[in-house]
Scaffold this motif. Structure first.
Motif, PDB file in Angstrom:
ATOM      1  N   GLU A 408      -8.735  -6.872   1.695  1.00  0.00           N
ATOM      2  CA  GLU A 408      -7.771  -5.802   1.890  1.00  0.00           C
ATOM      3  C   GLU A 408      -8.359  -4.726   2.794  1.00  0.00           C
ATOM      4  OE1 GLU A 408      -5.197  -5.771  -2.259  1.00  0.00           O
ATOM      5  OE2 GLU A 408      -7.053  -4.604  -2.169  1.00  0.00           O
ATOM      6  N   THR A 409      -7.460  -4.034   3.478  1.00  0.00           N
ATOM      7  CA  THR A 409      -7.840  -2.896   4.303  1.00  0.00           C
ATOM      8  C   THR A 409      -7.177  -1.651   3.735  1.00  0.00           C
ATOM      9  OG1 THR A 409      -8.054  -4.246   6.297  1.00  0.00           O
ATOM     10  CG2 THR A 409      -7.776  -1.881   6.607  1.00  0.00           C
ATOM     11  N   TYR A 410      -7.985  -0.682   3.347  1.00  0.00           N
ATOM     12  CA  TYR A 410      -7.484   0.590   2.838  1.00  0.00           C
ATOM     13  C   TYR A 410      -7.399   1.566   4.011  1.00  0.00           C
ATOM     14  CZ  TYR A 410      -8.284  -1.155  -1.898  1.00  0.00           C
ATOM     15  OH  TYR A 410      -8.232  -1.874  -3.056  1.00  0.00           O
ATOM     16  N   VAL A 411      -6.197   2.087   4.256  1.00  0.00           N
ATOM     17  CA  VAL A 411      -5.975   2.998   5.378  1.00  0.00           C
ATOM     18  C   VAL A 411      -5.605   4.364   4.801  1.00  0.00           C
ATOM     19  CG1 VAL A 411      -4.785   3.378   7.554  1.00  0.00           C
ATOM     20  CG2 VAL A 411      -5.128   1.050   6.725  1.00  0.00           C
ATOM     21  N   SER A 412      -6.444   5.353   5.068  1.00  0.00           N
ATOM     22  CA  SER A 412      -6.215   6.715   4.576  1.00  0.00           C
ATOM     23  C   SER A 412      -5.875   7.621   5.756  1.00  0.00           C
ATOM     24  CB  SER A 412      -7.452   7.243   3.852  1.00  0.00           C
ATOM     25  OG  SER A 412      -7.778   6.430   2.742  1.00  0.00           O
TER      26      SER A 412
END
Length: 531
Positions: A408-412
């Motif tokens: 998964e890629t967490y984008v903040s």
């Protein structure tokens, strides 16, 4: 060589995918695959096992086995080459090399196996060829989609043309109705009505006004700052309801649009601005003189910090409804920003503006042009421009922090707004890689919308003021490169400007009381990006 079956099994013996290439009963293939884990020895270097009837050629893939079941007369070198090709295809199609990932892509793996092995014999293909064959691109399908898209574009163009024609007809009819209403008031000869009209004022809360010169239209958030008036407006009657042309969609058009919505086509995006324009055209201006201050900001921010481009261009426009009100001069006030360069219209007296900040024609006997010729945007009197390398001048900064964790890629995201402006209708558009479903939004300050057709995530904040000068958002998507989330586009509007240009007064050239006028101020983001 004859390959009886190609399978993917777990190390515990569970069959995940199996494709048979010769006629074989279910009981036999299940028996062959069930016997395989018992035959595999621990610590052996070779990757094949033979029984009295068949040969197992296998290769470990993390916690799984990729297995070929062949007859004993098969050429083992060719079998190993086939196994090697299949081992390259499995990671290409499987979401993950575990039981869940293999089961979700079982049919894709079977189709790929069929392209490699036909009737038990290996085909002379490569990984790239197998992927091309499995995509099954169709020229007829592409042609059909192009024809469908052209029909959609034609329908949208027709809707826009019809809406534009209706707007023009409503403006013309409202002008005619205003002239008739004014004559009716004169014939009544009532001083009470005239005094009541003289005391009327126009006001509304919120910000965001626009006209046909490029402002975003918003009928529920207009800002009018009305000055004292000396004589009543020449147009006091709003156009009567229920008259004029109206755009009616036929049943066939409705069915076509409904079918497009069912296929995922977003129709409202192109229709809503025209609907707002129709509302604005249906309520024409009633003030004899309207002055509009408009600034457009173009900003390019760097993703790692820093300012690449900052440019603000502004105009002051004048719109007059009747020619007798054109003999005026406009006195303005401006802020103390030394970086702003002002330029006047060629017909404006530059010396008068330089000395007294008054905008008037060089020939005082000539009136300003009226808006009766169909130019609803008015006449441009003054232009200015400001450029800067000071990052503190930027009204809104956006920070993006993508990080990959496992699969998964967490984008903040985080925004910080300057205290100089209260921003309205803020929309932050983030491009995303192609996704099968909408991203998983973990936290957000505001609202969000996912445009699956264009693969764009829109983060919307209705108002940014002192209560929310900063905000954040986080969503999760499948693994993706950090550059896939750029460039980020931003749209917003504000009711104050960098130049702080304001109209102080409108002076009649031929004497008499100051005429009534309205003033509108708008700052909009024309091209605002983080690259």
């Amino acid at each position: 060589m004859v390959v009886l079956a190609a399978s993917v099994v777990s190390k515990s013996g569970k069959v995940l995918v199996s494709r048979q290439f010769v006629e074989m009963s279910r009981i036999r293939i299940e028996g062959l695959l069930a016997a395989f884990p018992k035959l595999v020895g621990m610590g052996k270097q070779h990757t094949y096992v033979e029984t009295e009837n068949v040969r197992y050629v296998y290769q470990p893939i993390e916690a799984l086995y990729l297995l070929l079941v062949t007859n004993k007369q098969s050429n083992i070198l060719e079998d190993l080459e086939t196994l090697r090709l299949l081992s390259k295809l499995v990671p290409e199609y499987a979401l993950s090399l575990d039981e869940e990932g293999i089961c979700k892509t079982a049919f894709e793996l079977i189709f790929a196996f069929d392209e490699v092995i036909s009737l038990g014999h290996k085909e002379n293909v490569t990984v790239a060829q197998v992927k091309q064959y499995c995509e099954m691109e169709s020229h007829e399908e592409k042609l059909h989609k192009l024809v469908l898209q052209s029909k959609i574009n034609e329908t949208k163009d027709l809707m826009k043309r019809k809406a534009s024609e209706i707007d023009k007809s409503k403006i013309e009819k409202s002008r005619a109705d205003r002239g008739g209403g004014f004559k009716a008031l004169q014939s009544m000869g009532s001083g009470g009505i005239g005094s009541a009209l003289g005391d009327m004022s126009i006001s509304s809360g919120g910000g965001g006004f626009s006209n046909n010169s490029g402002f975003p239209l918003s009928t529920d958030s207009d800002t009018f700052s009305t000055k004292p008036k000396g004589r009543p407006p020449s147009a006091a009657n709003a156009p009567p309801k229920g008259l004029g042309m109206q755009l009616g969609k036929t049943q066939r058009t409705n069915q076509f649009l409904e079918s497009l919505k069912a296929e995922g086509e977003v129709i409202l995006d192109d229709v809503q601005p025209k609907a707002a324009a129709s509302k604005m055209a249906a309520a024409p201006l009633t003030d004899p003189i309207t002055l509009t201050v408009e600034e457009k900001i173009n900003v390019t921010l760097k993703r790692d910090g820093g300012l690449s481009n900052f440019d603000v261009q502004g105009t002051l426009s004048l719109q007059i409804l009747n020619q007798e009100d054109g003999f005026i001069q406009v006195q303005i006030e401006s802020g103390s920003n030394p970086g702003i360069l002002f330029k006047t219209h060629p017909n404006v007296n530059k010396e008068l503006f330089s000395n007294e900040n008054i905008l008037g024609l060089k020939d005082p006997n000539r009136p300003f042009p009226t808006g009766q010729g169909g130019d609803a945007s008015g006449v441009g009197l003054l232009r200015w421009r400001m450029q800067s390398n000071d990052e503190s001048m930027v009204p809104l900064t956006i920070n993006c922090w993508p990080s990959v964790s496992g699969n998964e890629t967490y984008v903040s995201f985080e925004y910080e707004a300057s205290a100089m402006f209260d921003l309205r209708n803020v929309v932050i558009s983030v491009p995303l890689p192609a996704l099968r479903e909408a991203p998983n939004v973990r936290q957000i300050d505001g609202e969000w919308r996912y445009d699956s057709r264009n693969s764009i995530f829109e983060w919307s904040i209705l108002l940014i003021d002192n209560s929310n000068r900063s905000g954040s958002m986080e969503f999760v998507v499948p693994p993706a490169d950090a550059s896939a989330f750029f460039p980020i586009s931003v749209q917003f509007s504000a009711t104050s400007t960098f130049s702080d240009v304001k109209v102080a007064n409108v002076l009649p050239v031929r004497g008499g009381p100051s005429p009534k006028f309205s003033q509108r101020t708008q700052l909009i983001a024309e091209n605002y990006q983080v690259v």
